[in-house]
Design an enzyme around this catalytic site. Structure first.
Site, PDB file in Angstrom:
ATOM      1  CD  GLU A 117       6.841   0.964   1.806  1.00 25.99           C
ATOM      2  OE1 GLU A 117       6.399   1.032   0.644  1.00 25.99           O
ATOM      3  OE2 GLU A 117       7.771   0.204   2.136  1.00 25.99           O
ATOM      4  CG  ASP A 118       2.901  -0.690   0.202  1.00 36.02           C
ATOM      5  OD1 ASP A 118       3.999  -0.467   0.766  1.00 36.02           O
ATOM      6  OD2 ASP A 118       2.705  -1.720  -0.466  1.00 36.02           O
ATOM      7  CG  PHE A 132      -0.045 -11.078   4.139  1.00 34.39           C
ATOM      8  CD1 PHE A 132       1.261 -10.621   4.030  1.00 34.39           C
ATOM      9  CD2 PHE A 132      -0.786 -11.266   2.981  1.00 34.39           C
ATOM     10  CE1 PHE A 132       1.819 -10.349   2.790  1.00 34.39           C
ATOM     11  CE2 PHE A 132      -0.240 -11.004   1.736  1.00 34.39           C
ATOM     12  CZ  PHE A 132       1.064 -10.538   1.647  1.00 34.39           C
ATOM     13  CG  ASP A 185       5.988  -6.686   7.898  1.00 37.03           C
ATOM     14  OD1 ASP A 185       4.968  -6.893   8.535  1.00 37.03           O
ATOM     15  OD2 ASP A 185       6.830  -7.572   7.679  1.00 37.03           O
TER      16      ASP A 185
HETATM   17  P1  IMP Z   1       9.454  -4.266   5.536  1.00 36.25           P
HETATM   18  O1  IMP Z   1      10.694  -3.916   4.805  1.00 36.25           O
HETATM   19  O2  IMP Z   1       9.608  -5.538   6.328  1.00 36.25           O
HETATM   20  O3  IMP Z   1       8.910  -3.134   6.414  1.00 36.25           O
HETATM   21  O4  IMP Z   1       8.362  -4.623   4.455  1.00 36.25           O
HETATM   22  C1  IMP Z   1       7.805  -3.636   3.661  1.00 36.25           C
HETATM   23  C2  IMP Z   1       7.280  -4.179   2.353  1.00 36.25           C
HETATM   24  O5  IMP Z   1       6.795  -5.514   2.488  1.00 36.25           O
HETATM   25  C3  IMP Z   1       6.094  -3.381   1.873  1.00 36.25           C
HETATM   26  O6  IMP Z   1       6.493  -2.351   1.006  1.00 36.25           O
HETATM   27  C4  IMP Z   1       5.231  -4.395   1.158  1.00 36.25           C
HETATM   28  O7  IMP Z   1       5.621  -4.496  -0.187  1.00 36.25           O
HETATM   29  C5  IMP Z   1       5.550  -5.695   1.840  1.00 36.25           C
HETATM   30  N1  IMP Z   1       4.523  -6.056   2.865  1.00 36.25           N
HETATM   31  C6  IMP Z   1       4.655  -6.003   4.201  1.00 36.25           C
HETATM   32  N2  IMP Z   1       3.535  -6.413   4.830  1.00 36.25           N
HETATM   33  C7  IMP Z   1       2.670  -6.711   3.833  1.00 36.25           C
HETATM   34  C8  IMP Z   1       1.283  -7.178   3.836  1.00 36.25           C
HETATM   35  O8  IMP Z   1       0.636  -7.385   4.867  1.00 36.25           O
HETATM   36  N3  IMP Z   1       0.737  -7.350   2.605  1.00 36.25           N
HETATM   37  C9  IMP Z   1       1.390  -7.131   1.440  1.00 36.25           C
HETATM   38  N4  IMP Z   1       2.668  -6.710   1.389  1.00 36.25           N
HETATM   39  C10 IMP Z   1       3.299  -6.495   2.586  1.00 36.25           C
END
Ligand code: IMP
Length: 182
Positions: free
Chosen positions: A106-107, A159, A110
């Protein structure tokens, strides 16, 4: 010489340089070294989560010296700069995970929604093991209990874009990471 852009604008937001490509590459090498050590003698299946992890996955996998396979999956939970709280599967698995050592790539983590849903789903398919490697984690944003085994950088709640990460589809091609200017 590689051009470094200290500040820039994407759509309505201003960004400033945050983590350099050099620092990222050092971290990627060290994450790959950990994986090479932990999976010695195994043949892991890497599952990068599209789109954001495509650059990280390409760099990481090329530092992995194990016999391994790679297959991509795609989900979406983000709208603009906020997590929508819902997860949609856009591209699913096309091989069996039975008895496999799976490593999800995963990149950025969040809220943890994506990784908790995906690792739960993969874990229910008879896998031998499921671990996560994420380049970036936002510990303050976490609302779902999920514990990546390998983490590149812990950052605040800001972000970020670049190195595969986007804002409204833009910024993925930037070699460095940028954070939104407050
Ligand atoms: P989560 O499911 O809330 O953990 O979000 C994960 C996904 O949200 C990541 O795979 C990203 O695609 C996107 N994401 C979360 N934070 C960022 C950010 O700071 N910049 C760009 N994409 C983000």
């Amino acid at each position: 010489m590689r051009p470094v852009i200290p500040r820039m604008k994407i759509r309505d937001l201003e960004f400033e340089k945050f983590i350099s490509a050099e620092e990222i590459h050092k971290k990627v090498k060290s994450l790959a070294a950990d994986i090479n050590r932990d999976y010695e003698g195994k043949t892991p299946l890497f599952l990068p989560i599209l789109n954001g992890s495509f650059i990280f996955a390409a760099d990481l996998i090329r530092q992995v010296n194990l016999e391994c396979r790679v297959s991509f999956v795609k989900h979406s939970s983000y709208q603009g700069t906020l997590s929508s709280g819902q997860l949609k599967t856009l591209i699913g698995l096309n091989e069996s995970l039975f008895n496999q050592d799976v490593v999800i790539i995963e990149d950025i983590m969040d809220t943890g929604l994506t990784l908790s849903k995906v690792s739960e789903e993969f874990g229910s398919l008879g896998t031998k093991s499921v671990e996560i490697v994420t380049l970036i984690r936002k510990p303050e944003a976490r609302t779902h209990a999920v514990q990546p085994k390998y983490v590149g950088f812990d950052i605040g709640n800001q972000f970020v874009v670049g190195y595969g990460l986007d804002y409204e589809g833009y910024g993925r091609n930037l070699p460095d990471l940028y954070q939104v200017k407050s």
